[in-house]
Every structure is written in structure tokens, then in C-alpha cells.
Design an enzyme around this catalytic site. Structure first.
Site, short mmCIF file in Angstrom:
data_model
loop_
_atom_site.label_atom_id
_atom_site.label_comp_id
_atom_site.label_asym_id
_atom_site.label_seq_id
_atom_site.Cartn_x
_atom_site.Cartn_y
_atom_site.Cartn_z
N LYS A 89 29.67 -9.58 -48.08
CA LYS A 89 30.73 -10.54 -48.45
C LYS A 89 31.91 -9.75 -49.00
O LYS A 89 31.91 -9.31 -50.14
CB LYS A 89 30.24 -11.53 -49.52
CG LYS A 89 31.17 -12.73 -49.62
CD LYS A 89 31.48 -13.18 -51.03
CE LYS A 89 32.58 -12.45 -51.73
NZ LYS A 89 33.96 -12.59 -51.22
N CYS B 211 39.60 1.94 -60.48
CA CYS B 211 38.72 1.82 -61.63
C CYS B 211 38.84 3.07 -62.50
O CYS B 211 38.64 3.04 -63.70
CB CYS B 211 37.28 1.61 -61.19
SG CYS B 211 36.76 2.82 -59.98
#
Ligand code: NDP
Length: 516
Positions: free
Chosen positions: A205, A320
Site C-alpha cells: 500500500k 527522516c
């Protein structure tokens, strides 16, 4: 055996030939924009009756693709399909799965400029950043294919004269792979390939901000000959289809990379057994960061400046690992801060499609609003010396922003902003700097610029992050060189691109046969 793993070099776009190829790939992509994509579940291409659009953040009127919002039934169908396919896929010899992954790597190499182009258009990565992302994706394929062979080989055990013993790493089952948009190729490819090369099947997904890149990769898998049902392509919102695949009893593991909030939610939901579930789900969750660079009193200030600028503003601060806190020794603070502000103002913000842009747009309108709100908070928590608002253009552009004299306990020094906003904090000495650096709920990356051997030793011992760098930027981890993953709320420290990573996608079966 394949040759030893080496990193894929990144392209030098000062060379005319590369610039030409990248421009051609962008033109090719242009002719494919706006088309509708189906879900791919097993052998079926499916529509759902409801769609959503992915747009170009550099030019927000441009639709990159139209994607299906999968229904709950389709999400379950994807899991059932992956579950049925697992029964055959798990039996394939590791060598065949690894060979397939080597083929994926070489196809990605062939289609490198196309891969870059999708990222440039769909996520606003500059050419250099997009190319580094594709190179990392190739590295993951090459590295994990070799690793799968290593884990499939004989494992060292203590021998008994009376028993023949072996340890086999076998797959887990169906995995839900849920990547973020910010490394839309590398992280998606890394988590997906680690899962299937070890014999698992996947429901993938993708992020709703970068589904076209995911679709490009799924096409590449098909070209490489991956059988239907091994990777099932399920688009739709995280809070609906994402939740369904996390909760389903036939899902054995979840590989997630994204925000702390979603990661913690997934971890909690996965821990709750559902009726019919016969295992504890495994969760690999890599989450946010509040990464730092310490500039010590004896640092090479030019090198530190370059490192801070690259780490804070590369891909608009949306990594990140991005440096969002510069912690600077008071002796060098005034000079460093002045240069930093000057250099930040020189950074050229513009469309990612334009090779001369140093910084592109942020990912979407919500991100832009949230970043601008943090900038307003920052203006009350410190002194603005560069940027401070939106930049001109048809997309989601934010100026590279530097806020100095920030208190380490203020919000912009503690919360992940995920945009081009750098908080600069003054430290009394190295002790103070390390204390400030470690005083965070996160623990992903950090970097220390200094020359004293004793200070370097102390930094290595005392900075509590999963990836620590000395005298270099805190972004740009390389597969195999810097296994990547964070401490604390930054995640499960899975160390992607390292020798322990594939263990997370397998379970070990010890088999002993009595002999003699
Ligand atoms: P999000 O957490 O918003 O989304 C990540 C993925 O989770 C998306 O595919 C999203 O789908 C999906 N999702 C959202 N809600 C749910 C849910 N309830 N159940 C299941 N899936 C869900 O993160 P971003 O995509 O915005 O990525 C940025 C974040 O990722 C930053 O915090 C960054 O620090 C972190 N990150 C961490 C890395 C690391 O290695 N530690 C590396 C890269 C990024 P949808 O898009 O449809 O909402």
C-alpha cells in the site's frame, strides 16, 4: 556467486549526456501524466469506483495520475490472494528468488532516468536527490539478493556426533508493506524486495502522495518476471485500507516506514490478536527524527557549514535523517550563524523539473501549512535570520528557514517539522552539546564536527542515535555501509541495508536428525 556488493554510483548531472537523458525522460513522463491506474491483485487489474489524484507539488494544477481508492473487500481480496500465492512462492529455491531480484536491479539501472523522472514530478525531488533515491533502490535489490543467498546457505551450529543439525531461515507469510512518500522508490523497493526475496508475499500500500512511482516499480517487477500475486498493488488511504491490512488475521507481519503517530498506531493495532489469528504479528516500524549536527569549538567550520546546509535543506528538509537542530559551541557560534544565514539565503528554490533548482517544493498543501505554522511558532521561540515564509511559484514552495538562539526545550527544537526549517542552539561545551542532542524522544541520526580525538571518542560513546556520523553530514546513508534505523521513538532500529535486516522477514527453524 555474484561479485561482492558495491554501491551504485550517483550520476553527475554536470555532464551534458546525463542532463540530456534526464530531460528526455521528463518529456516521456509528461506524455503519460494524468492516466488512470488500476489495483493489481493477483492476475486481475481492478477498478474500485472511487479514485484519488496524485499531483505534481512543483506545479499543483498538474495531475500525475489517477488512482483507485480500494474498497474494504478489495483489501481483503489482496490479502487472500497473497496468502494463496504464498503456498507456492515459499517453495521456490532462494537462488531463483535472488536471480529475479538481480534482474529487477538491472532493469532499474536501465530505467534509471524514468525512475528519477517520476520522483521529480510526483514528489518534487531535485534531479540529484531523485537519482540518489533510484541508486539506493538498486543497492537494496543487489544487497538483499546476496543476503537472501547467505541466509539460505548453511548456518554455523555447534555439532554433536550423534545428530545432524541445521538451521533454516524460512519466510513468515503475508506482509503488509506500507512505505512513506519521501523515499518513494528506495524505501518502497527496500521493504518490498526484502519481504519477497525471503519467500514472503506482499500487499503493497503505497503512500497516497507517491502512488505513480509505486506503480512504476510494480511494472518493473512484472517485466522482471515476478509471478502474479507475490506483490499486490493496493492504493487507497492509510486510515481506511491501511488499517484493514494491518488488522487482518492473515497478515503475518507489517513493514512500515512513516511518522511516529502512524507507526505507534500500527504497532498497537498489530499487537491485538483478531479472531482466527494464530501468530503474534511482527512489526518493523521506522519512524520520525529530530536529528542534530553538533559543531564543536575546533570544528572545520567550512566543512560543518556545508554539512549542515546539505542535511537541513536537501529535499527541502523532508528526510527522516534531515538536520533540524544545529547545536553550536558558543565560541564559534556568532561566526557560524552569520555564514549559515548568508548561505541559506543563496539557496535557489524552484520547480524540481528545472535542473538548476537547489530546492523544490514540499510535498503537499497540508505539509506546507504545517511547516509555515512551525515557522510562526519559531519566530516567537528564537530569532529568524533566513527565510521565514512561502517562496514564489505555482507549487508548495517554502524558503529555507534558519531560526537561531533557540531554547533546547522549545517546540521547534523538539518536534519533527519535516520541512526546510533549522533550529540553531548554542552550547557551552561538548558536554552541554551532547546533553542537548540526546534530550529528545527520537534517536535517528546525528553528526559531530570536531577535530580533537578525545572529543570524537566521547561523541562516539555518548551520542544516542542509530546512525552517528563524524565530520560528515547526517543524511545520505548508503546501503551496506551505514545500516539504517533509529532508537527511541524513531523506530524499531531495523537497520535497513544491513546484514541483520532480512532476519526480520524470516523465522528460524532448527532441525536435528539423530545419526549413528
Ligand atoms: P505517514 O505516517 O503519514 O504515512 C506513511 C504511510 O502510512 C503511508 O503509506 C500512509 O498512507 C500510511 N498510513 C497512514 N495512516 C495509516 C494507518 N492508520 N494505517 C496504516 N497505514 C497508514 O508518513 P509520511 O508518508 O508523511 O512520511 C514522513 C514520515 O516518515 C516522517 O515522520 C519521517 O521522519 C518518516 N520516515 C522515517 C524513516 C526512517 O527510516 N526512520 C525514513 C523515511 C521517512 P497514506 O499516504 O494513504 O496516508
Amino acid at each position: 556467486m555474484p561479485a561482492e556488493f558495491t554501491n551504485e554510483p550517483v550520476l553527475d548531472f554536470s555532464q551534458e549526456s546525463y542532463r540530456k537523458k534526464q530531460s528526455e525522460a521528463l518529456a516521456l513522463i509528461q506524455s503519460q501524466l494524468g492516466r488512470e491506474y488500476d489495483l493489481i491483485i493477483g492476475r486481475e487489474n481492478l477498478k474500485s469506483g472511487k479514485t484519488f489524484k496524485s499531483i505534481n507539488p512543483s506545479r499543483k494544477s498538474e495531475v500525475v495520475g489517477i488512482f483507485q481508492s480500494a474498497t474494504a473487500e478489495q483489501a481483503v481480496h489482496a490479502i487472500e490472494t497473497a496468502s494463496a500465492t504464498f503456498e507456492q512462492w515459499k517453495r521456490l529455491p532462494a537462488q531463483q528468488r535472488a536471480d529475479l531480484l538481480f534482474r529487477v536491479a538491472s532493469l532499474l539501472r536501465e530505467k534509471r532516468f524514468e525512475s528519477n523522472a517520476w520522483m521529480i514530478v510526483e514528489t518534487g525531488k531535485t534531479w540529484v536527490e531523485a537519482d540518489a533515491d533510484t541508486a539506493e533502490a538498486i543497492d537494496f535489490c543487489e544487497f538483499y539478493a546476496r543476503e537472501a543467498l547467505r541466509y539460505a546457505g548453511p548456518q554455523p551450529l555447534t555439532r554433536l556426533k550423534t545428530e545432524d543439525s541445521e538451521l533454516r531461515y524460512i519466510p513468515l507469510g503475508v506482509g503488509a508493506v506500507i512505505p512513506p512518500w519521501n523515499f518513494p522508490c528506495a524505501i518502497l523497493v527496500g521493504m518490498t524486495t526484502a519481504a519477497f526475496v525471503t519467500g514472503n508475499t506482499v500487499v503493497l500500500k503505497p503512500s497516497s502522495d507517491s502512488p505513480a512511482i509505486a506503480a512504476f516499480f510494480v511494472r518493473t517487477l512484472q517485466e522482471a518476471g515476478l509471478p502474479p500475486g507475490v506483490v499486490n498493488f493496493l492504493t487507497g488511504s492509510g486510515s481506511t485500507v491501511g488499517n484493514i491490512i494491518v488488522e487482518h488475521p492473515k497478515v503475518r507481519f507489517i513493514a512500515f516506514t512513516g511518522s511516529k503517530e502512524v507507526g505507534l498506531h500500527i504497532n498497537m493495532e498489530a499487537a491485538r490478536p483478531r479472531p482466527g489469528q494464530i501468530w503474534i504479528k511482527r512489526v518493523v516500524a521506522e519512524m520520525g527524527g529530530k536529528d542534530f549536527i553538533i559543531v564543536d569549538e575546533d570544528a572545520d567550520l567550512d566543512a560543518a557549514l556545508t554539512g549542515v546546509l546539505a542535511s537541513a535543506f536537501g529535499f527541502q528538509g523532508q528526510k527522516c535523517s534531515a538536520c533540524s537542530r544545529a547545536i553550536v559551541h558558543e565560541k564559534v557560534y556568532p561566526a557560524f550563524v552569520q555564514k549559515l544565514a548568508e548561505k541559506a539565503k543563496e539557496i535557489k528554490v524552484g520547480p524540481a523539473m528545472d535542473a538548476s533548482s537547489h530546492m523544490g517544493p514540499v510535498i503537499n498543501e497540508n505539509a506546507m501549512k504545517s511547516i509555515l505554522q512551525y515557522i510562526e511558532i519559531g519566530k516567537t521561540e528564537g530569532k529568524l535570520v533566513a527565510g521565514g515564509g512561502p517562496a514564489e511559484g505555482e507549487g508548495f514552495y517554502v524558503k529555507p528557514t534558519v531560526i537561531v538562539d533557540v531554547d533546547p526545550r522549545s517546540r521547534i527544537a523538539r518536534e519533527e517539522i519535516f520541512g526546510p526549517v533549522l533550529a540553531v542552539i548554542k552550547a557551552k561545551d561538548l558536554d552541554d552539546a551532547i546533553r542537548i542532542a540526546n534530550d529528545s524522544e527520537y534517536g535517528l541520526t546525528g553528526s559531530v564536527y570536531c577535530t580533537s580525538r578525545e572529543h570524537i571518542r566521547r561523541a562516539k560513546d555518548e551520542c544516542h542515535v542509530g546512525n552517528l556520523y563524524i565530520n560528515r553530514k547526517c543524511t545520505g546513508a548508503l546501503v551496506g555501509v551505514h545500516p539504517f534505523g533509529g532508537f527511541n521513538m524513531s523506530g524499531t532500529d531495523s537497520k535497513a541495508g544491513g546484514r541483520d535486516y532480512l532476519l526480520l522477514f524470516t523465522q528460524a527453524k532448527a532441525i536435528s536428525e539423530k545419526i549413528g
